[in-house]
Design a protein around this motif. Structure first.
Motif, PDB file in Angstrom:
ATOM      1  N   VAL A 218     -20.545 -58.956  -8.135  1.00 43.08           N
ATOM      2  CA  VAL A 218     -19.488 -58.786  -9.144  1.00 43.08           C
ATOM      3  C   VAL A 218     -18.747 -57.484  -8.861  1.00 43.08           C
ATOM      4  CG1 VAL A 218     -19.060 -58.281 -11.587  1.00 43.08           C
ATOM      5  CG2 VAL A 218     -20.654 -60.059 -10.958  1.00 43.08           C
ATOM      6  N   GLY A 219     -17.422 -57.529  -8.868  1.00 48.21           N
ATOM      7  CA  GLY A 219     -16.615 -56.322  -8.688  1.00 48.21           C
ATOM      8  C   GLY A 219     -16.620 -55.798  -7.265  1.00 48.21           C
ATOM      9  N   VAL A 220     -17.092 -56.621  -6.324  1.00 47.58           N
ATOM     10  CA  VAL A 220     -17.132 -56.183  -4.924  1.00 47.58           C
ATOM     11  C   VAL A 220     -16.036 -56.943  -4.174  1.00 47.58           C
ATOM     12  CG1 VAL A 220     -18.554 -56.188  -2.835  1.00 47.58           C
ATOM     13  CG2 VAL A 220     -19.600 -55.699  -5.055  1.00 47.58           C
ATOM     14  N   ASP A 221     -15.274 -56.226  -3.328  1.00 49.85           N
ATOM     15  CA  ASP A 221     -14.151 -56.898  -2.657  1.00 49.85           C
ATOM     16  C   ASP A 221     -14.664 -57.928  -1.643  1.00 49.85           C
ATOM     17  OD1 ASP A 221     -14.096 -55.683   0.176  1.00 49.85           O
ATOM     18  OD2 ASP A 221     -14.313 -53.966  -1.163  1.00 49.85           O
ATOM     19  N   PRO A 222     -13.817 -58.931  -1.292  1.00 49.89           N
ATOM     20  CA  PRO A 222     -14.274 -60.052  -0.453  1.00 49.89           C
ATOM     21  C   PRO A 222     -14.860 -59.615   0.887  1.00 49.89           C
ATOM     22  CG  PRO A 222     -12.100 -60.508  -1.356  1.00 49.89           C
ATOM     23  CD  PRO A 222     -12.431 -59.111  -1.734  1.00 49.89           C
ATOM     24  N   THR A 223     -14.286 -58.585   1.504  1.00 48.20           N
ATOM     25  CA  THR A 223     -14.788 -58.164   2.823  1.00 48.20           C
ATOM     26  C   THR A 223     -16.219 -57.648   2.686  1.00 48.20           C
ATOM     27  OG1 THR A 223     -12.613 -57.133   2.860  1.00 48.20           O
ATOM     28  CG2 THR A 223     -13.968 -56.910   4.860  1.00 48.20           C
ATOM     29  N   LEU A 224     -16.410 -56.817   1.671  1.00 49.11           N
ATOM     30  CA  LEU A 224     -17.743 -56.249   1.471  1.00 49.11           C
ATOM     31  C   LEU A 224     -18.726 -57.335   1.040  1.00 49.11           C
ATOM     32  CD1 LEU A 224     -19.058 -53.539   1.759  1.00 49.11           C
ATOM     33  CD2 LEU A 224     -18.728 -53.162  -0.654  1.00 49.11           C
ATOM     34  N   ARG A 225     -18.215 -58.302   0.249  1.00 51.46           N
ATOM     35  CA  ARG A 225     -19.081 -59.402  -0.180  1.00 51.46           C
ATOM     36  C   ARG A 225     -19.611 -60.158   1.045  1.00 51.46           C
ATOM     37  NH1 ARG A 225     -16.345 -63.405  -3.947  1.00 51.46           N
ATOM     38  NH2 ARG A 225     -14.885 -61.765  -4.442  1.00 51.46           N
ATOM     39  N   LEU A 226     -18.712 -60.334   2.018  1.00 53.00           N
ATOM     40  CA  LEU A 226     -19.113 -61.019   3.258  1.00 53.00           C
ATOM     41  C   LEU A 226     -20.209 -60.239   3.963  1.00 53.00           C
ATOM     42  CD1 LEU A 226     -15.959 -62.395   5.084  1.00 53.00           C
ATOM     43  CD2 LEU A 226     -18.012 -63.636   4.394  1.00 53.00           C
ATOM     44  N   SER A 227     -20.022 -58.899   4.032  1.00 55.85           N
ATOM     45  CA  SER A 227     -21.039 -58.129   4.765  1.00 55.85           C
ATOM     46  C   SER A 227     -22.351 -58.082   3.989  1.00 55.85           C
ATOM     47  CB  SER A 227     -20.541 -56.744   5.169  1.00 55.85           C
ATOM     48  OG  SER A 227     -20.176 -56.036   4.043  1.00 55.85           O
ATOM     49  N   ILE A 228     -22.267 -58.144   2.630  1.00 57.02           N
ATOM     50  CA  ILE A 228     -23.517 -58.183   1.847  1.00 57.02           C
ATOM     51  C   ILE A 228     -24.265 -59.476   2.159  1.00 57.02           C
ATOM     52  CG2 ILE A 228     -24.426 -58.448  -0.508  1.00 57.02           C
ATOM     53  CD1 ILE A 228     -22.362 -56.398  -1.427  1.00 57.02           C
ATOM     54  N   TRP A 229     -23.535 -60.587   2.163  1.00 61.09           N
ATOM     55  CA  TRP A 229     -24.188 -61.871   2.451  1.00 61.09           C
ATOM     56  C   TRP A 229     -24.765 -61.895   3.876  1.00 61.09           C
ATOM     57  CZ3 TRP A 229     -25.980 -65.929  -0.194  1.00 61.09           C
ATOM     58  CH2 TRP A 229     -25.638 -66.012  -1.533  1.00 61.09           C
ATOM     59  N   LYS A 230     -24.002 -61.254   4.781  1.00 63.26           N
ATOM     60  CA  LYS A 230     -24.464 -61.207   6.173  1.00 63.26           C
ATOM     61  C   LYS A 230     -25.797 -60.456   6.240  1.00 63.26           C
ATOM     62  CE  LYS A 230     -22.685 -59.764  10.555  1.00 63.26           C
ATOM     63  NZ  LYS A 230     -21.777 -58.803  11.112  1.00 63.26           N
ATOM     64  N   TYR A 231     -25.848 -59.359   5.485  1.00 61.87           N
ATOM     65  CA  TYR A 231     -27.072 -58.569   5.497  1.00 61.87           C
ATOM     66  C   TYR A 231     -28.228 -59.331   4.845  1.00 61.87           C
ATOM     67  CZ  TYR A 231     -30.403 -54.829   4.678  1.00 61.87           C
ATOM     68  OH  TYR A 231     -31.548 -54.076   4.653  1.00 61.87           O
ATOM     69  N   LEU A 232     -27.915 -60.056   3.763  1.00 59.67           N
ATOM     70  CA  LEU A 232     -28.972 -60.839   3.099  1.00 59.67           C
ATOM     71  C   LEU A 232     -29.510 -61.899   4.049  1.00 59.67           C
ATOM     72  CD1 LEU A 232     -27.537 -61.324  -0.523  1.00 59.67           C
ATOM     73  CD2 LEU A 232     -29.266 -59.705   0.241  1.00 59.67           C
ATOM     74  N   ARG A 233     -28.586 -62.525   4.773  1.00 59.87           N
ATOM     75  CA  ARG A 233     -28.989 -63.554   5.737  1.00 59.87           C
ATOM     76  C   ARG A 233     -29.896 -62.947   6.800  1.00 59.87           C
ATOM     77  NH1 ARG A 233     -30.957 -67.378   6.094  1.00 59.87           N
ATOM     78  NH2 ARG A 233     -29.586 -68.405   4.655  1.00 59.87           N
TER      79      ARG A 233
END
Ligand code: ATP
Length: 671
Positions: A218-233
């Motif tokens: 929530v409140g995180v921009d799309p680019t950073l959201r992508l990198s968060i998901w990448k890290y979770l993966r």
């Protein structure tokens, strides 16, 4: 992150352990003394991915509604999160997602049903949940605004028993990964999105085997959201971390291994995103969720844990009911965690440092806490219970119309002349300034204007009537006023202190005057004496003054209420900011929070007591007749009672205003 768990093996069980150790990828030794005694968090990740990380069966949970009736939030709740997978929990607002997560981290208990995390029931001694097995990011940011990013990570790192070097290494990594601002920036100065990322970093700091994230993007921009998901993966694939996430951005959950769709407190379906898209013949997951919820409105689609339909790539190779509940310790003979004492002392150190930092960052509050008690004692000493500086009293003397007395106060003979003057002279000798007024009306006006506290009136021929009354026990003949031998006093009684002061003084001076008169007239001294004698006091002294009493009461109240206010306020702030809940999920116990508060309040209370004592004794002349050490020890005990009272109040309150009202209520009872 090494050294969180100790596993040790009995010799009879070595063979079976060797088999399990091989599962962990750790090479067994033949000699049991060579067996590894400490296992890291990663062991939880790599150990037997076939067993469920989280499983809830037939869960039911309700809250008490406003009318006192239970409101069911989870019902027939069944959920299975396999180890090393990313599980996205979707559902409309209020469907019960956060409640389910709180059940998993041990904050809430199910009313009915079973919950197991790594095969153990959260909240039990064996489970280490609450504790270091899970990293929990709550929905609210749950951070201290006054802390810097680095301090926030260090605080939770310390709670998780990480060493300073581990914390700094991990902080650097997370700050880079999540593109956080400089580590010395205060959390309060960050944007909402940046604060959420710090909160996310806190959940990741100890690299736990289970990550429970309540709306991390929530409140995180799309680019950073992508990198968060990448890290979770990357975490799930490489470190076999189990990730459980809730989000309202449905499309981002395509990257998860399993989606659980929740509605009205139960899981409607639990499947791989591709399976869902295929089964519901949709292009977007949002449409799948909408279809599911729509169908649920018309027909109960039922709890679907039909995993055989799920995508084959996901990690749930052996998910019999037995295996879901298989505790991790079943793979090892004994799981030893760090000694309780060591963990508790680390937690207490972290909590004390935390509150000390908060005190220092709120320097005005600290200064107020330190200075207020003795300043209060000083203010009370200066304003309450003092004798008047320049006591003045009005006199209306009709006694032979003597307005200016020029008689000596001493009795030389049994004369009936100028007795009023003798009494008044004695009053003047006792420091009272007398102001003569021509009439009662004028004197009354002056009292009303506040120029004098009161006035005394001597009737015409007071001296002769007083003399005849004392000598012959006769009222003055032909006088209307039967009380002409008496001194009539009228006072402004609005101040209890002043009233008492003048009354006591006038009576004492009269007793002296009467005794000297009797002596001069050769009367029996005992005649007409007040027939009661107050003996020596059991406690205190005959001349105990109100100021002494009020100052001692002020010290006791100060050392009780100040620790109460500060402990209850820190407790309630921590509760409201969500930081306390987060620390509890990290394994901090309530008694550790209380103990740390005693530790931090102790020096402050001691300072409050010492400064109040010094001000009272050396500036305000308070006498301590017993042992000063005993008085001091009693004040310390009172201070600790105050801290405990603060906890009690804060437990039942959720807002500062409620704490304020409760403290004020108790204060008014005490007064
Ligand atoms: N402590 C509580 N006391 C009483 N009711 C509560 C409490 N916590 C949650 N609820 C209620 O339980 C229901 C489910 O709340 P929950 O926070 O679990 O939903 P959610 O699915 O996480 O919602 P959101 O997506 O908005 O965060 C809501 O109706 C909420 O009002």
């Amino acid at each position: 992150m090494a050294g969180f768990v100790n596993f040790s093996f009995s010799s009879e069980e070595i063979n079976s352990h060797h088999r399990n150790i091989e599962i962990l990828g750790i090479h067994p030794h033949n000699d049991d003394t060579d067996l590894p005694s400490r296992y890291s968090m990663s062991d939880y990740k790599t150990a037997a991915t076939t067993y469920a990380a989280v499983s809830i069966r037939n869960g039911e949970k309700s809250y008490r509604g406003k009318d006192g009736q239970p409101v069911i939030v989870l019902k027939d709740f069944n959920m299975t999160v396999s180890r090393g997978c990313i599980y996205s929990l979707l559902g409309s607002s209020g469907s019960g997602k956060t409640t389910a997560l709180k059940v998993m981290v041990g904050v809430h208990r199910l009313d009915q049903g079973d919950v197991k995390v790594f095969g153990e029931i959260p909240g039990t001694k064996e489970s280490r949940i609450p504790g270091s097995l899970a990293g929990y990011m709550p929905q609210e940011t749950a951070l201290y605004d006054d802390f810097t990013i680095q301090e926030m990570l260090s605080y939770f790192g310390k709670i998780y028993s990480m060493s300073a070097s581990e914390i700094s290494e991990r902080s650097e990594f997370l700050i880079n990964l999540l593109k956080l601002p400089e580590p010395n920036r205060k959390v309060g100065s960050l944007s909402g999105g940046q604060q959420r990322r710090v909160s996310f970093a806190v959940a990741l700091v100890h690299n736990p085997p289970l990550l429970i994230l309540d709306e991390p993007t929530v409140g995180v921009d799309p680019t950073l959201r992508l990198s968060i998901w990448k890290y979770l993966r990357q975490l799930a694939t490489e470190s076999k971390t189990t990730v459980l996430i809730t989000t309202h951005y449905i499309e981002e959950t395509r990257q998860s291994d399993m989606i659980g769709v929740m509605r009205n407190g139960k899981i409607l379906v639990e499947k791989h995103p591709d399976v869902l898209l295929e089964q519901y013949n949709q292009e977007f997951l949002e449409d799948v969720v909408l279809t599911l919820c729509h169908s649920d409105d018309y027909a109960d689609v039922g709890v679907s844990n039909t995993r055989e339909e799920s995508f084959p790539a996901i990690l749930h190779a052996d998910e019999t009911e037995e295996n879901h509940n298989m505790p991790i310790k079943a793979q090892f003979s004994e799981v030893k965690t760090a000694s309780r004492f060591k963990t508790a002392s680390t937690h207490i150190q972290a909590l004390v440092m935390k509150t000390a930092t908060l005190y220092l960052r709120n320097f005005v509050f600290l200064l107020f806490s330190l200075m207020f008690p003795f300043s209060q004692v000083l203010v009370v000493a200066l304003t309450i219970g003092n004798k008047p500086d320049d006591p003045s009293f009005g006199v209306v003397n009709y006694d032979s119309m003597q307005s200016n007395c020029s008689f000596a106060p001493k009795f030389e003979n049994c004369s009936s002349v100028g007795l009023s003057c003798k009494y008044l002279s004695k009053l003047e000798q006792n420091g009272i300034t007398l102001i003569n007024y021509p009439s009662e009306e004028v004197a009354y006006e002056e009292v009303a204007r506040g120029n004098v506290w009161g006035y005394m009136k001597f009737s015409k021929n007071f001296s002769s009537y007083y003399h005849s009354m004392q000598e012959y026990n006769l009222f003055g003949e032909g006088v209307d006023d039967k009380f002409s031998h008496m001194i009539h006093v009228k006072m402004d009684m609005s101040s209890r202190m002043m009233t008492q002061f003048y009354q006591q003084l006038m009576i004492r001076v009269y007793e002296e005057f009467a005794s000297e008169f009797k002596e001069a007239c050769d009367h029996n001294k005992g005649v007409g004496e007040f027939p009661m004698k107050i003996a020596d006091p059991i406690f205190g002294s005959n001349d105990a003054d109100f100021r002494q009493f009020i100052l001692i009461s002020t010290i006791v109240m100060t050392v009780y209420f100040f620790p109460m206010i500060s402990s209850s306020f820190w407790f309630i702030f921590d509760k409201r900011w969500g930081t306390q809940g987060r620390a509890i999920v990290a394994g901090v116990k309530t008694w550790e929070i209380m103990f740390s508060s005693y530790v931090i309040e102790c020096p402050i209370t001691i300072f409050q007591i010492v400064s109040s004592f010094l001000v009272s004794v050396y500036i305000c002349d308070v006498r301590i007749s017993g042992s000063i050490f005993l008085a001091f020890a009693l004040c310390i005990i009172v201070g600790f009672c105050g801290v405990s009272g603060g906890f009690l109040i804060a437990t039942f309150c959720s807002e500062e205003i409620q704490v304020g009202i409760a403290v004020m209520g108790e204060l008014s009872f005490t007064i």
